[in-house]
Write a protein that holds these residues in place. Sequence first.
Motif: not given
Length: 428
Positions: A57-59, A78-82
């Motif tokens: 993920v790049y932001v 991190m929460d979204w990816l988890a």
Amino acid sequence: MTVLALGLNHGSAPLDLRGRFAIPTEALGRSIQGLRDHLSQARAEVAILSTCNRTEVYVGLPASGCPRHALALLEPAMDWLAQRGDTPPGELRQHSYFREGVEAARHAFRVAAGLDSMVLGEPQILGQMKVAVREAGTAGTLGTTLHQMFQRSFSVAKEVRSRTEIGSHAVSLAASAVRLAQQLFDDLPQRRVLFIGAGEMIELVATHFAAQKPLQMTVANRSAERGQALAHRLGADQLPLAALGDALGSFDIVISCTASSLPLIGLGAVERAIKQRKRRPMLMLDLAVPRDIEPEVARLDDVYLYTVDDLARQVQVNGERRQAAVAQAEAIVSAGVDSFSQWLEQRAAVPVIQALQRQIEDWRQAELLKARRSLARGQDVDTVMESLSAALTRKMLHGPLSELHASAGEAHRASVNSVQRLFLRTGS
């Protein structure tokens, strides 16, 4: 602006864990929008790179955001990816990495150049990054900073491939697959090969196998049209995916790489195939993430199952020449990072430059208004011009002179140096 990079790859996470986070190309757009919504940052730039060996993920963040602000987005990302990978955040943290600022750019440049790949120097990753950029652009989340970073990463990758021998010494997974088949079957031209899927990896592997002229090649794919197109290019047969179970025993080599979220080939189907083959050996290469073939298949006698991780370990390279090329490539990457860092710094100064221009313009307009009024009252033109120039000079020098008078010690010496550099020309 600053850039954040968060992800996991073949070096940080095992195959089965990586499989939970793989995002098919057709789902990238929805995932990108979902991530930006989760971050609750309307101005955030977002891009997602997902391949069989990595999900990243790049932001991009506004220049006004301090490091604390930037790091504040790490937890929600991190929460979204988890959540996306249905994995506890703690487990994800153990197998993920995080980069910020120019180090995030360095990571992206190394990825594009093939320096962070499972097979050093492999070229496929560059095309996959271009897909990620295209999807972010279509989703409307690719702003100036991420666009600039990715375009520079493409330039760095091109320079690495043209100026170093990374590409000439890279051994692809496709070539490794053929070599593995040749080790198991010394009569490859007498063998039947089944390709499951019709994506870039399967096409690449199939092209390598076609050069060996096997007895039969067959393509099975969920999309009959796309499968037929690949079969036509290869001069191969086509098999409906629904008929896979019944036909499996007809093939000596099975290579699968699809975007299926669940295994396509189970233990029972392979057991029946082996029985049909009268225990003749079968080579199965599962290049998919998540897996296309149930891992329990590896326990069967007469079946040689290799995953994408296993295949990478078969790669043999010319160490000395490769390492020399790596050193050259890293130097090119560092030069690209320095250039991007300079661009970020210059971009961060844009608001200050704009504010300074507005301030000077306000002073100019104010003094010009006074001069026009004086001229309207009949004052001498030279007197008015002298007054205008003197007033502008006082306003522009007020800040630097105040700083010189108010500072002391090291701060005073720094102020003197700045004034000399900005206002005083030395030499001729």
